[in-house]
Design a protein around this motif. Structure first.
Motif, mmCIF file in Angstrom:
data_model
loop_
_atom_site.group_PDB
_atom_site.id
_atom_site.type_symbol
_atom_site.label_atom_id
_atom_site.label_comp_id
_atom_site.label_asym_id
_atom_site.label_seq_id
_atom_site.Cartn_x
_atom_site.Cartn_y
_atom_site.Cartn_z
ATOM 1 N N GLY A 118 -3.454 -6.749 -3.540
ATOM 2 C CA GLY A 118 -2.434 -6.192 -2.535
ATOM 3 C C GLY A 118 -2.250 -4.800 -2.704
ATOM 4 N N ILE A 141 -0.398 -3.062 -4.665
ATOM 5 C CA ILE A 141 0.904 -2.731 -5.119
ATOM 6 C C ILE A 141 1.212 -3.109 -6.597
ATOM 7 N N CYS A 142 0.345 -3.740 -7.347
ATOM 8 C CA CYS A 142 0.497 -3.559 -8.606
ATOM 9 C C CYS A 142 -0.520 -3.054 -9.442
ATOM 10 N N GLU A 146 -2.005 -8.260 3.112
ATOM 11 C CA GLU A 146 -0.548 -8.773 2.855
ATOM 12 C C GLU A 146 0.265 -7.689 2.581
ATOM 13 N N GLU A 147 0.061 -6.641 1.953
ATOM 14 C CA GLU A 147 1.205 -5.804 1.406
ATOM 15 C C GLU A 147 0.899 -4.450 2.150
ATOM 16 N N GLY A 157 1.106 -0.738 3.672
ATOM 17 C CA GLY A 157 2.496 -0.032 4.274
ATOM 18 C C GLY A 157 3.348 -0.289 3.177
ATOM 19 N N ASN A 158 3.485 -1.110 2.236
ATOM 20 C CA ASN A 158 4.511 -1.267 1.090
ATOM 21 C C ASN A 158 4.355 -0.593 -0.074
ATOM 22 N N PRO A 159 5.385 -0.386 -0.458
ATOM 23 C CA PRO A 159 5.358 0.599 -1.835
ATOM 24 C C PRO A 159 4.998 0.147 -3.027
ATOM 25 N N HIS A 161 5.035 -1.890 -6.524
ATOM 26 C CA HIS A 161 5.728 -3.117 -6.673
ATOM 27 C C HIS A 161 6.712 -2.409 -7.833
ATOM 28 N N TYR A 209 1.805 4.058 -0.871
ATOM 29 C CA TYR A 209 1.857 2.832 -0.122
ATOM 30 C C TYR A 209 0.388 2.161 0.079
ATOM 31 N N ALA A 210 0.574 0.851 -0.142
ATOM 32 C CA ALA A 210 -0.722 0.050 0.051
ATOM 33 C C ALA A 210 -1.347 0.397 1.443
ATOM 34 N N TRP A 234 1.974 -9.681 -10.681
ATOM 35 C CA TRP A 234 2.711 -10.548 -9.447
ATOM 36 C C TRP A 234 3.001 -11.797 -9.895
#
Length: 152
Positions: A10, A12-13, A45-46, A48-50, A52, A70-71, A125
């Protein structure tokens, strides 16, 4: 210039943790002008997300910021853009091959393949264990940096 892309599911991690740990390592060694370092995801899935919160908190303990990250998703053209595409686990490697459209076990490797104990890096995650993931990533990044400077 050595171009390295860390990749997980993702982005994010594990892969951003690897990106920022490795950036910090090369900065401490005075080598930052010799590298381009980034990270991406095999999934959408992630996007645009920052990063984790667990990864951010674990890296903050080390004085490492993930600000502005951002992902983003791995793209086929990243194969030509980077010298190393380093996945966190075997599942990531399969998905990297699917995205880039070929298998290249020299350029595409698991991060811990550079260590004495090649293995997957557990996804925090699911595990919730950001310390274990951090320790594995540090081990992998240290071994990768050593590999680069013994090989070049």
């Amino acid at each position: 210039m050595i171009k390295v892309l860390f990749i997980c599911h993702g982005n994010i991690c594990r892969s951003p943790m690897s990106e920022f740990v490795f950036k910090n390592m090369v900065k401490k060694e005075g080598l930052e002008d010799q590298f381009i370092i980034a990270s991406s995801a095999t999934s959408t899935e992630e996007i645009g997300n920052p990063v984790h919160p667990g990864t951010r908190k674990r890296l903050q303990k080390e004085g490492i910021s993930t600000s502005g990250k951002y992902a983003v998703q791995l793209r086929k053209e990243d194969y030509d853009k980077y010298d190393y595409l380093l996945g966190m686990d075997s599942y990531n490697i399969k998905n990297i091959y699917r995205i880039i459209g070929k298998e290249d076990p020299v350029k595409v490797r698991r991060l811990l393949s550079f260590t004495d104990r090649e293995r997957d890096i557990a996804d925090p995650w699911y595990s919730g264990n950001f310390d274990e993931t951090y320790n594995d990533i540090v081990e992998g990044c240290e071994a990768f940096l050593k590999y680069l400077y013994l090989e070049t």
